[in-house]
Every structure is written in structure tokens, then in C-alpha cells.
Design a protein around this motif. Structure first.
Motif, PDB file in Angstrom:
ATOM      1  N   PHE A 297      38.060  48.907  21.914  1.00 26.01           N
ATOM      2  CA  PHE A 297      38.689  49.723  23.089  1.00 26.01           C
ATOM      3  C   PHE A 297      38.154  48.796  24.191  1.00 26.01           C
ATOM      4  N   SER A 298      36.981  48.489  24.309  1.00 25.88           N
ATOM      5  CA  SER A 298      36.356  47.743  25.610  1.00 25.88           C
ATOM      6  C   SER A 298      37.205  46.325  25.653  1.00 25.88           C
ATOM      7  N   ILE A 299      37.385  45.685  24.685  1.00 27.97           N
ATOM      8  CA  ILE A 299      38.194  44.336  24.612  1.00 27.97           C
ATOM      9  C   ILE A 299      39.712  44.434  25.187  1.00 27.97           C
ATOM     10  N   GLY A 300      40.207  45.637  24.572  1.00 24.09           N
ATOM     11  CA  GLY A 300      41.366  45.992  25.061  1.00 24.09           C
ATOM     12  C   GLY A 300      41.568  46.298  26.513  1.00 24.09           C
ATOM     13  N   TYR A 301      40.748  47.037  27.115  1.00 29.31           N
ATOM     14  CA  TYR A 301      40.610  47.527  28.357  1.00 29.31           C
ATOM     15  C   TYR A 301      40.421  46.311  29.367  1.00 29.31           C
ATOM     16  N   MET A 302      39.514  45.277  28.886  1.00 27.25           N
ATOM     17  CA  MET A 302      39.239  44.202  29.803  1.00 27.25           C
ATOM     18  C   MET A 302      40.555  43.284  29.808  1.00 27.25           C
TER      19      MET A 302
ATOM     20  N   VAL B 210      43.731  44.708  29.467  1.00 24.56           N
ATOM     21  CA  VAL B 210      44.773  45.221  30.143  1.00 24.56           C
ATOM     22  C   VAL B 210      44.298  45.777  31.565  1.00 24.56           C
ATOM     23  N   TYR B 211      43.198  45.964  32.019  1.00 28.42           N
ATOM     24  CA  TYR B 211      42.925  46.542  33.357  1.00 28.42           C
ATOM     25  C   TYR B 211      42.035  45.358  34.039  1.00 28.42           C
ATOM     26  N   PRO B 212      41.858  45.496  35.465  1.00 24.03           N
ATOM     27  CA  PRO B 212      40.967  44.542  36.111  1.00 24.03           C
ATOM     28  C   PRO B 212      39.758  45.019  35.722  1.00 24.03           C
ATOM     29  N   ALA B 213      38.746  44.011  35.378  1.00 25.09           N
ATOM     30  CA  ALA B 213      37.576  44.130  34.552  1.00 25.09           C
ATOM     31  C   ALA B 213      36.466  43.433  35.189  1.00 25.09           C
ATOM     32  N   TRP B 214      36.645  42.132  35.071  1.00 17.40           N
ATOM     33  CA  TRP B 214      35.462  41.089  35.348  1.00 17.40           C
ATOM     34  C   TRP B 214      35.668  40.469  36.876  1.00 17.40           C
TER      35      TRP B 214
ATOM     36  N   SER C 169      36.270  35.272  44.235  1.00 24.09           N
ATOM     37  CA  SER C 169      36.763  35.938  45.485  1.00 24.09           C
ATOM     38  C   SER C 169      37.706  36.997  45.247  1.00 24.09           C
ATOM     39  N   LYS C 170      37.937  37.338  43.719  1.00 28.88           N
ATOM     40  CA  LYS C 170      38.588  38.612  43.272  1.00 28.88           C
ATOM     41  C   LYS C 170      38.314  38.935  41.770  1.00 28.88           C
ATOM     42  N   GLY C 171      38.473  40.035  41.208  1.00 25.85           N
ATOM     43  CA  GLY C 171      38.427  40.233  40.112  1.00 25.85           C
ATOM     44  C   GLY C 171      39.792  39.977  39.216  1.00 25.85           C
TER      45      GLY C 171
ATOM     46  N   TRP D 260      48.582  44.388  32.913  1.00 25.54           N
ATOM     47  CA  TRP D 260      49.315  45.201  33.490  1.00 25.54           C
ATOM     48  C   TRP D 260      49.508  45.325  35.163  1.00 25.54           C
ATOM     49  N   GLY D 261      48.397  44.705  35.615  1.00 22.55           N
ATOM     50  CA  GLY D 261      48.516  44.292  37.263  1.00 22.55           C
ATOM     51  C   GLY D 261      48.131  45.607  37.804  1.00 22.55           C
ATOM     52  N   TRP D 262      47.626  46.630  37.277  1.00 22.41           N
ATOM     53  CA  TRP D 262      47.444  47.865  37.887  1.00 22.41           C
ATOM     54  C   TRP D 262      45.886  47.692  38.668  1.00 22.41           C
TER      55      TRP D 262
END
Length: 305
Positions: A43-48, A50-54, A58-60, A65-67
């Protein structure tokens, strides 16, 4: 490892370590725990992905998904503004005196006006609009220039004694003591007379004579005030600067000259309209049948001598 053995009572292999004669059994982890552990990793791999995580320099990472939470807030804000736009347009197009006759618009105006009041007005009038010494109570029936919704809107737009604003509401009472217009004895007598108008003191003949010579032009013979001059009602026992004799005497000696900002230069027209409706709804608002003879604005509060 060489010390591993099978524990006879349990039939489970030991881990091979011993502390003061105490050994530990090498019990396997429960299968459900191992499955859950693997699933959380997946799940954590999938979350990273799909969603901004790292976080980067200058940005994450943006995620496939671009959310983003900021983007979600912007979309929700845009949707809320679009939903409000129709109501705000209706409020802008509706004459303020007609808003109380439209329940939907009235509810929207009161809600918007309350929000604007809490941001702009509570500093002086209090969160409940009850005011304090020098800051008018907006819940009562005492108005200097009229309390119907259009009068209140006018006052909000142009303020009271707003410097440099030609349309501001202005009333001017002489400083009878400071300017040497009355003696201390005369001021004391007329203060007694003013308080007697609301039953707060005994009648004072000398004070009545001083009042007739100096005050009736604005306050009227009965002391109930003349709205065309912004002169307060002195007979209702409602006081902006206090109703004790020393307070009334101080007001006669040196006239008060409170100031309220002209909000027309600070808030948009619809917000001012909603504020006027909200203030009118607090309990002291008047009907148009009670309107003064001049097209002025309501004062923000209580009588003062």
C-alpha cells in the motif's frame, strides 16, 4: 546457533540464547500478521506512486494522479464561489428595502452580514453587538438618524464624522463648559433636568430654563431629539457615554464626538448591504413607517447629551 534445542514441554525450538538460565522460544509470527505487514508495504509503495509523497529540492513528487491538497482546496473554493455568485448577484440587483420581503435573500444577507460583522465590527460593538461605554449597542431601539434598513446602509457607507468624507453623518454639540458657554452651576442644573426626563433625577427648574435656552433647538422641547440634526433622545434612559450625573455633566462640559469609519471605501456594496440587513435584524431595526424625515443613515447606537 549451536545451542538451539527443542523445548520438551512445548515442542518449540529455542532461539539458542540463554540469560541466567532463561531461554526464549522461537515462536513463528502469526500468518495474519505477516500478510498484513506485506499488504501495508504494498500500500505504501502504491501511495507514493499515486500521491505526492517525496520532498525534492524545489517541490515534492506530484504523483501520477496529480492530486494535491492545495488543488483540492482551490477547486472547493471555486465551487463555493460559483454557488454564492447567483445569490450575491441577486442581492446586488435587489433594492435593500425589498430584501426583508424575500425569505431566501433575507437569510443569505443575514448570514453574510453576520460573517462580515464578526470580521469588521466586533472590535468596537462586541460579538453580540451590545457595545460598551462609547461604543453603541446595536440591539436596542435608539437611533440618531433612523433605524430602517436603508438608513443603516447609508451610515455604513458614509460613516459618522469620517474625516474628509463629505457625505458622512455629522452632528455637532457645543462643549458648553470647555467653551465657556455655561457655568459649572448651570451645567449641573441642566444635567439634573436631562436626567429627570427619564425619571433618573428630580425636576430642576433652573436646569429646565437652561435647557430651553440652549438645547431645545436640537433635542426638542421634550428632549426626545430631532433626527434631522442627529440629536439623541434624552428621555429614554439609554446612554452611550453613561447615565450617571457625573457622566452626563462631562458630556455637557465637553461634547462627545465619536467616529465610525465610512465602510464604503473598505467593503464592497453587497457586503455593506448584507451588514445593514444583519444589524437591522438584531432587534432594534425600524420599519419604513418609522423613518425620519431626512434621507439619512441610522446612527450606530445610543443617545448622548
Amino acid at each position: 546457533m549451536a545451542n538451539k534445542r527443542i523445548d520438551e514441554p512445548t515442542g518449540v525450538e529455542t532461539v539458542g540464547h540463554e540469560w541466567d538460565g532463561i531461554e526464549e522460544l522461537n515462536n513463528p509470527l502469526p500468518r495474519w500478521w505477516i500478510i498484513t505487514w506485506v499488504l501495508t508495504i504494498l500500500f505504501s509503495i502504491g501511495y507514493m506512486v499515486v500521491y505526492p509523497a517525496w520532498p525534492l529540492i524545489s517541490k515534492g513528487t506530484e504523483g501520477i494522479w496529480g492530486w494535491t491538497s492545495r488543488g483540492q482546496l482551490a477547486n472547493e473554493t471555486k465551487a463555493a464561489e460559483a454557488a454564492r455568485a447567483t445569490t450575491l448577484a441577486a442581492l446586488a440587483a435587489t433594492p435593500i428595502e425589498q430584501i426583508p420581503g424575500d425569505p431566501k435573500l433575507l437569510a443569505a444577507a443575514k448570514a453574510g452580514g453576520k460573517a462580515a460583522f464578526l470580521v469588521n465590527c466586533v472590535q468596537c460593538h462586541g460579538s453580540g453587538a451590545a457595545g460598551s461605554i462609547g461604543y453603541p449597542n446595536l440591539n436596542d431601539d435608539d437611533w440618531l438618524w433612523g433605524g430602517n434598513v436603508k438608513d443603516i446602509e447609508f451610515t455604513l457607507l458614509h460613516g459618522i464624522r469620517q474625516p474628509g468624507h463629505d457625505a458622512t453623518r455629522t452632528s455637532l454639540m457645543p462643549s458648553f463648559g470647555q467653551d465657556g458657554l455655561l457655568t459649572a452651576a448651570q451645567i449641573s442644573d441642566v444635567a439634573d433636568h436631562v436626567l429627570s426626563l427619564s425619571g433618573k433625577a428630580a425636576a430642576n427648574a433652573n436646569g429646565a430654563a437652561v435647557f430651553a435656552a440652549n438645547c431645545v433647538a436640537c433635542h426638542g422641547t421634550d428632549g426626545k431629539g430631532l433626527r434631522q440634526f442627529g440629536a439623541p433622545n434624552l428621555a429614554d434612559a439609554i446612554w452611550l457615554y453613561g447615565g450617571k450625573k457625573e457622566q452626563v455633566t462631562a458630556s455637557i462640559h465637553k461634547a462627545r464626538a465619536g467616529v465610525m469609519p465610512a465602510w464604503g471605501g473598505k467593503l464592497d456594496a453587497v457586503t455593506i448591504k448584507m451588514l445593514a440587513v444583519y444589524v437591522h435584524s438584531l432587534g432594534g431595526g425600524e420599519d419604513f413607517s418609522e423613518a425620519p424625515t431626512t434621507p439619512a443613515a441610522a446612527d450606530t447606537g445610543n443617545a448622548q447629551p
